[in-house]
Design an enzyme around this catalytic site. Structure first.
Site, PDB file in Angstrom:
ATOM      1  N   ARG A 153       0.844  -1.183   0.058  1.00  0.00           N
ATOM      2  CA  ARG A 153      -0.155  -0.201   0.086  1.00  0.00           C
ATOM      3  C   ARG A 153       0.882   1.208   0.061  1.00  0.00           C
ATOM      4  O   ARG A 153       0.356   2.228  -0.763  1.00  0.00           O
ATOM      5  CB  ARG A 153      -0.961  -0.087   1.337  1.00  0.00           C
ATOM      6  CG  ARG A 153      -2.065  -1.088   1.131  1.00  0.00           C
ATOM      7  CD  ARG A 153      -2.851  -1.140   2.308  1.00  0.00           C
ATOM      8  NE  ARG A 153      -3.600   0.028   2.637  1.00  0.00           N
ATOM      9  CZ  ARG A 153      -4.389   0.472   3.704  1.00  0.00           C
ATOM     10  NH1 ARG A 153      -4.492  -0.486   4.521  1.00  0.00           N
ATOM     11  NH2 ARG A 153      -5.011   1.535   3.626  1.00  0.00           N
ATOM     12  N   TYR A 168      -9.657   9.623  -8.831  1.00  0.00           N
ATOM     13  CA  TYR A 168     -10.836  10.513  -8.338  1.00  0.00           C
ATOM     14  C   TYR A 168     -10.361  11.134  -6.899  1.00  0.00           C
ATOM     15  O   TYR A 168      -9.515   9.985  -6.108  1.00  0.00           O
ATOM     16  CB  TYR A 168     -12.292  10.016  -8.322  1.00  0.00           C
ATOM     17  CG  TYR A 168     -12.432   8.842  -7.417  1.00  0.00           C
ATOM     18  CD1 TYR A 168     -12.946   8.744  -6.165  1.00  0.00           C
ATOM     19  CD2 TYR A 168     -12.396   7.469  -8.024  1.00  0.00           C
ATOM     20  CE1 TYR A 168     -13.012   7.630  -5.037  1.00  0.00           C
ATOM     21  CE2 TYR A 168     -12.522   6.238  -7.300  1.00  0.00           C
ATOM     22  CZ  TYR A 168     -12.947   6.294  -6.040  1.00  0.00           C
ATOM     23  OH  TYR A 168     -13.050   5.371  -4.942  1.00  0.00           O
ATOM     24  N   PRO A 169     -10.417  12.173  -6.747  1.00  0.00           N
ATOM     25  CA  PRO A 169     -10.511  12.626  -5.401  1.00  0.00           C
ATOM     26  C   PRO A 169     -11.515  12.663  -4.412  1.00  0.00           C
ATOM     27  O   PRO A 169     -12.689  12.570  -4.979  1.00  0.00           O
ATOM     28  CB  PRO A 169      -9.978  14.179  -5.519  1.00  0.00           C
ATOM     29  CG  PRO A 169     -10.762  14.520  -6.808  1.00  0.00           C
ATOM     30  CD  PRO A 169     -10.664  13.457  -7.419  1.00  0.00           C
ATOM     31  N   MET A 170     -11.567  12.578  -3.306  1.00  0.00           N
ATOM     32  CA  MET A 170     -12.750  12.320  -2.326  1.00  0.00           C
ATOM     33  C   MET A 170     -12.500  13.231  -0.981  1.00  0.00           C
ATOM     34  O   MET A 170     -11.207  13.553  -0.587  1.00  0.00           O
ATOM     35  CB  MET A 170     -13.043  11.035  -2.193  1.00  0.00           C
ATOM     36  CG  MET A 170     -12.289  10.211  -1.482  1.00  0.00           C
ATOM     37  SD  MET A 170     -12.779   8.667  -0.927  1.00  0.00           S
ATOM     38  CE  MET A 170     -14.000   9.188   0.339  1.00  0.00           C
ATOM     39  N   LYS A 172     -14.344  13.689   3.146  1.00  0.00           N
ATOM     40  CA  LYS A 172     -15.496  13.177   4.189  1.00  0.00           C
ATOM     41  C   LYS A 172     -16.059  14.216   4.306  1.00  0.00           C
ATOM     42  O   LYS A 172     -15.745  15.506   4.554  1.00  0.00           O
ATOM     43  CB  LYS A 172     -14.738  12.489   5.492  1.00  0.00           C
ATOM     44  CG  LYS A 172     -14.003  11.208   5.220  1.00  0.00           C
ATOM     45  CD  LYS A 172     -15.185  10.091   4.820  1.00  0.00           C
ATOM     46  CE  LYS A 172     -14.368   8.704   4.948  1.00  0.00           C
ATOM     47  NZ  LYS A 172     -13.325   8.520   4.330  1.00  0.00           N
ATOM     48  N   SER A 246     -19.520   5.472   2.811  1.00  0.00           N
ATOM     49  CA  SER A 246     -19.656   6.227   1.777  1.00  0.00           C
ATOM     50  C   SER A 246     -21.128   7.075   1.509  1.00  0.00           C
ATOM     51  O   SER A 246     -21.424   8.147   1.272  1.00  0.00           O
ATOM     52  CB  SER A 246     -19.516   5.387   0.500  1.00  0.00           C
ATOM     53  OG  SER A 246     -18.142   5.076   0.415  1.00  0.00           O
TER      54      SER A 246
END
Length: 281
Positions: A153, A168-170, A172, A246
């Site tokens: 990782r 893609y960016p994300m 919270k 999510s």
């Protein structure tokens, strides 16, 4: 009487820095042959130095307002800066116009371990951050960093047999009533554990690279997926949208999907045995 848990960040382990550079062609009439020649030339310039680790590749975007995504992984922010400068000096850069960049660092969140140690601290009458907590956390973090799973990782290899890419960016959510950062660590640990189970069902079909960007970008994380079959992106992301973490707490940016240009791949240099550890989200 049980003391209420206070929201606090989990420990994270960090590895390579990452930079996603997204471009459109200045002239839309760029034929595949010329592009392959230019990215091959750029790949020579982008090879990590003998003292650096990581790799770069170019992705021909499909179905996007942009045309090309160049991905860099390096073992330091300075080395990312070198890669950025080297690309700018290539002939490939002459046909490109930047549209978006995303800076981040590979990340493994230790939600379960941090929550477990926080409960142990409370049970013995201590607190998060005291000497015993820090000692135990350092030991567990070192053990995690040495595991093969975590190394993959933190120092990801470009999968040779998975040419399709989705990035893609994300972030919270921090809305009233749906604020990820006010949940207890136990709640966040539970939600992320269930989310991870969904991802592991796609092992061998999709390789996921998670990078953290808090303090580095407007968005908080980046997700880079590799697959043999691009339909696996749709299946994985659809299934994950139904995970509670999510469905309630995730915000997503634009998706960039395409295929690695084989001529663009630089030789990968191995990651370092050491690394960084810090508190995160």
């Amino acid at each position: 009487m049980t003391t209420p848990q206070i929201a606090h960040p989990p420990e994270t382990l960090e590895g390579w820095f990452a930079l996603h550079q997204i471009f459109r062609f200045r002239n839309p009439r760029v034929d595949a042959g010329r592009l392959a020649k230019l990215v091959k030339g750029a790949s020579m310039a982008l090879q990590p130095s003998k003292n650096a680790a990581g790799w770069s590749c170019s992705v021909r975007l499909i179905g996007s307002n942009s045309d090309l995504m160049v991905i860099h992984f390096r073992d330091s922010l300075d080395s990312i800066g070198v890669a950025q400068e080297e690309l700018a000096r290539t002939q490939l850069a002459g046909i490109l116009e930047p549209t978006y960049t995303f800076l981040s660092v590979t990340e493994a969140g230790l939600y379960h371990i941090t929550a477990e140690l926080a409960r142990a601290s409370q049970a013995r009458g201590g607190k998060v951050g005291d000497e015993e907590y820090v000692r135990a956390l350092d030991e567990r973090s070192r053990a995690e960093r040495e595991s093969a799973h975590v190394k993959r990782r933190l120092y990801p290899e470009l999968p040779a047999d998975m040419p399709f890419v989705s990035f893609y960016p994300m972030s919270k959510r921090r809305d009233a009533g749906q604020n990820w950062y006010t949940l207890t660590l136990d709640d966040r640990s539970r939600l992320m554990q269930a989310h991870g189970i969904t991802g592991r069902r796609y092992a061998g079909k999709v390789q996921q690279v998670i990078t953290g960007a808090i303090g580095l970008d407007k968005w908080e994380w980046g997700v880079t997926l590799f697959a043999r079959d691009p339909l696996e992106f749709k299946k994985l992301v659809t299934e994950m949208r139904f995970d509670e973490v999510s469905a309630k707490y995730a915000e997503f940016g634009d998706f960039y999907v395409g295929k690695v240009i084989s001529e663009s791949v630089t030789p990968s240099r191995a990651g370092r045995a050491g690394g960084r550890s810090k508190r995160a989200r």
